[in-house]
Design a protein around this motif. Structure first.
Motif, short mmCIF file in Angstrom:
data_model
loop_
_atom_site.label_atom_id
_atom_site.label_comp_id
_atom_site.label_asym_id
_atom_site.label_seq_id
_atom_site.Cartn_x
_atom_site.Cartn_y
_atom_site.Cartn_z
N ASN A 1 1.74 -4.23 3.74
CA ASN A 1 1.90 -3.05 2.60
C ASN A 1 0.81 -2.27 2.57
OD1 ASN A 1 3.56 -2.45 0.00
ND2 ASN A 1 1.62 -3.36 -0.77
N HIS A 35 5.00 3.60 0.95
CA HIS A 35 5.81 3.16 -0.20
C HIS A 35 5.29 3.57 -1.57
CE1 HIS A 35 1.96 0.57 0.00
NE2 HIS A 35 2.16 0.37 -1.46
N HIS A 41 4.68 3.34 -6.53
CA HIS A 41 3.40 3.75 -7.54
C HIS A 41 3.62 5.14 -8.14
CE1 HIS A 41 1.65 0.14 -5.78
NE2 HIS A 41 1.37 0.56 -4.70
N VAL A 96 -1.21 -0.74 -10.08
CA VAL A 96 -0.96 -0.64 -8.75
C VAL A 96 -0.75 -2.08 -7.78
CG1 VAL A 96 -1.87 -0.25 -6.24
CG2 VAL A 96 -2.09 1.52 -8.12
N ASP A 98 2.74 -4.01 -6.93
CA ASP A 98 2.89 -4.28 -5.53
C ASP A 98 3.43 -5.85 -5.57
OD1 ASP A 98 2.06 -2.22 -3.67
OD2 ASP A 98 0.26 -2.38 -4.14
FE LIG Z 1 0.85 -0.51 -3.02
#
Ligand SMILES: [Fe+2]
Ligand code: FES
Length: 403
Positions: free
Chosen positions: A233, A239, A244, A356, A360
Motif C-alpha cells: 500500500n 490509492h 485520502h 492517513v 489505510d
Molecule cells: Fe495510504
C-alpha cells in the motif's frame, strides 16, 4: 537529486546484498501450495514481470509467512525507532520483529546494541515489550541479571552446576545500525551494513539537518492485516484519491504519476508531484524537493518521507501472519522545537498522519477480511503503481534467496 526513472520499472536489481544466501530451497521441501506461490513470485524476477497483484493466498499462507520470517525478516534491516527513543545510557525499546523478541538498548558506554531478551536459563523474556530506562535486565523468573551489553552479571545458586559457565553466558546479539538518527535492527548478527545502500538517500536528504532533528511525535499502531498488504500500500500513491481524499489528495494532482528510482536491492526512492511547491521555514529546500513528495523505502518496508520542514518515518513490522505493527514518528529541525510548546507540536504533527493511518488501516482490514473469498483473485496493476512491482521483485528475490 539524481535522475529518477520516469514512471517505469527500473531495471531489476538482484545483485549480492547483505545476508546473501544461495540454493534453490535449502530449508526442506515446500508444500504444493508454497511451491506454487514461490513459482508465481519468481515471475516478478523476469525481465518482463507480470503486472499482477500477488496471489491472495500469499497474504494468508502460514507456510509462506514462516519462510518470510526466515528469509525476509531474518536478514533485512528493519526500521524500529529514532535515536530520540533511545538517546541516554540505559534507554531501551523492546519489540518483536516477525515474532522474534528484540531489545534495542543504549549501553553505559553509549553504544546502541540489539539483544535477544530470551533468558538463557529457562526462556523467560527479561524485559516486556515497550520502552523505558534501566541499568540492567533482571529476569523476573529466577532473577538472573544481565548488563546492558547482554553479559550475565548475576545468577544466584548456580555454583553447584559445574557445567554452567557464567562468564560465557550472555543474551544473544542482533545487529543494530544508526543511520542519521534512524535505528535499524537486523536479526542477522553478522549482517552487512545498511549505510552503503543509503548513500543516494543521504545525498538526497542533505538539505535536512538529520543529525540535529528532534522527534516531536510517534505512534505504534496494530493493524489486523498481513504485513504485505500494509507494505504494498505504501509503495504506491494510486490509492490516494480513494482513501485520502481529505488529506494527501488535496495536495497532489489527480492521477499523479509516481516515479521510481531503485538505489539498491534494499532501497527504493519514490516521488509524486505536488500541486504547489512546498515552503519550509527552517530548511532550504532545493527546487525539486519543493515540487515532490519524496519517499525513500527500505525493503521490506521502513521509510523516510520528506515534507517541507518535517521528516516522517514509518515502518511495517509483522507480529503474526495476519497482524502488523505500524510504527512511525515525525521529526522537525531543532530550531523549530526550541522554546515551543511540545504538546502543541506533538498534536499538530499527528493531525495528518493520524487521519492517513486510520484511513489505510480501515481499508486494508477490509481487504484482509475478504482474502479468503471464492472470488478473491489476482488483479491487474495500474501503470500508476510501479513501486508495487519493485516491492514484489525484492520480495521474490528475498524468498528465493536471490539477494
Ligand atoms: Fe495510504
Ligand atoms: S528463566 Fe530467567 S532466570 Fe530463570
Amino acid at each position: 537529486m539524481t535522475a529518477v526513472v520516469p514512471n517505469g520499472m527500473a531495471p531489476a536489481p538482484v545483485p549480492a546484498a547483505p545476508g546473501t544466501a544461495s540454493g534453490a530451497f535449502p530449508d526442506g521441501v515446500p508444500s504444493p501450495e508454497l511451491a506454487g506461490l514461490l513459482a508465481e513470485m519468481a515471475r516478478y524476477l523476469e525481465d518482463d514481470p507480470p503486472a499482477l497483484s500477488l496471489p491472495p493466498r500469499a497474504f494468508l499462507s502460514p507456510e509462506l509467512y514462516e519462510l518470510e520470517r526466515r528469509r525476509v525478516f531474518g536478514r533485512s534491516w528493519v526500521l524500529v525507532a529514532h535515536v530520540d527513543d533511545v538517546s541516554k545510557p540505559g534507554d531501551y525499546l523492546a519489540l518483536t520483529v516477525a515474532e522474534e523478541p528484540v531489545v534495542v538498548v543504549r549501553g553505559s558506554d553509549g553504544v546502541l546494541r540489539g539483544l535477544s531478551p530470551v533468558c538463557r536459563h529457562r526462556l523467560m523474556p527479561v524485559v516486556a515489550p515497550g520502552s523505558g530506562t534501566t541499568d540492567a535486565f533482571t529476569c523476573p523468573y529466577h532473577l538472573w541479571r544481565y548488563g546492558l551489553d547482554g553479559a550475565l552479571v548475576e545468577a544466584a545458586y548456580m555454583d553447584g552446576n559445574p557445567a554452567f559457565d557464567p562468564a560465557s553466558c550472555r543474551l544473544p546479539a542482533f545487529s543494530v545500525e544508526e543511520w542519521n538518527g534512524f535505528v535499524f535492527v537486523n536479526l542477522d548478527p553478522v549482517a552487512a551494513p545498511l549505510a552503503p545502500h543509503m548513500r543516494q538517500a543521504g545525498r538526497d536528504l542533505e538539505c535536512y539537518p538529520l543529525g540535529q532533528m528532534v522527534q516531536v511525535a510517534t505512534w505504534v499502531h496494530q493493524w489486523g492485516v498481513n504485513w504485505k498488504l500494509a507494505a504494498q500500500n505504501v509503495y504506491e500513491n494510486y490509492h490516494v484519491t480513494g482513501l485520502h481524499g481529505n488529506t494527501i489528495a488535496q495536495i497532489t494532482p489527480p492521477g499523479a504519476d509516481t516515479d521510481v528510482r531503485v538505489d539498491s536491492p534494499w532501497v527504493t526512492c519514490l516521488r509524486t508531484p505536488l500541486n504547489a511547491p512546498l515552503e519550509a521555514s527552517a530548511v532550504d529546500l532545493p527546487e525539486d524537493v519543493k515540487r515532490y513528495m519524496y519517499h525513500w523505502a527500505v525493503f521490506p518496508y521502513g521509510s523516510l518521507q520528506a515534507f517541507a520542514d518535517a521528516i516522517i518515518w514509518l515502518s511495517v513490522i509483522p507480529t503474526a501472519v495476519d497482524r502488523t505493527e505500524v510504527r512511525g514518528g515525525v521529526l522537525l529541525p531543532a530550531e523549530l522545537v526550541a522554546g515551543a510548546d511540545r504538546e502543541a507540536l506533538r498534536r499538530n504533527a499527528l493531525l495528518t498522519p493520524d487521519i492517513v493511518n486510520a484511513d489505510d488501516k480501515q481499508a486494508l482490514e477490509a481487504v484482509q477480511a475478504v482474502l479468503g473469498s471464492r472470488h478473491a483473485e489476482r488483479g491487474h496493476l495500474s501503470p500508476k503503481e510501479p513501486g508495487v512491482q519493485v516491492f514484489y521483485r525484492n520480495l521474490a528475490a528475498a524468498l528465493l534467496a536471490r539477494h
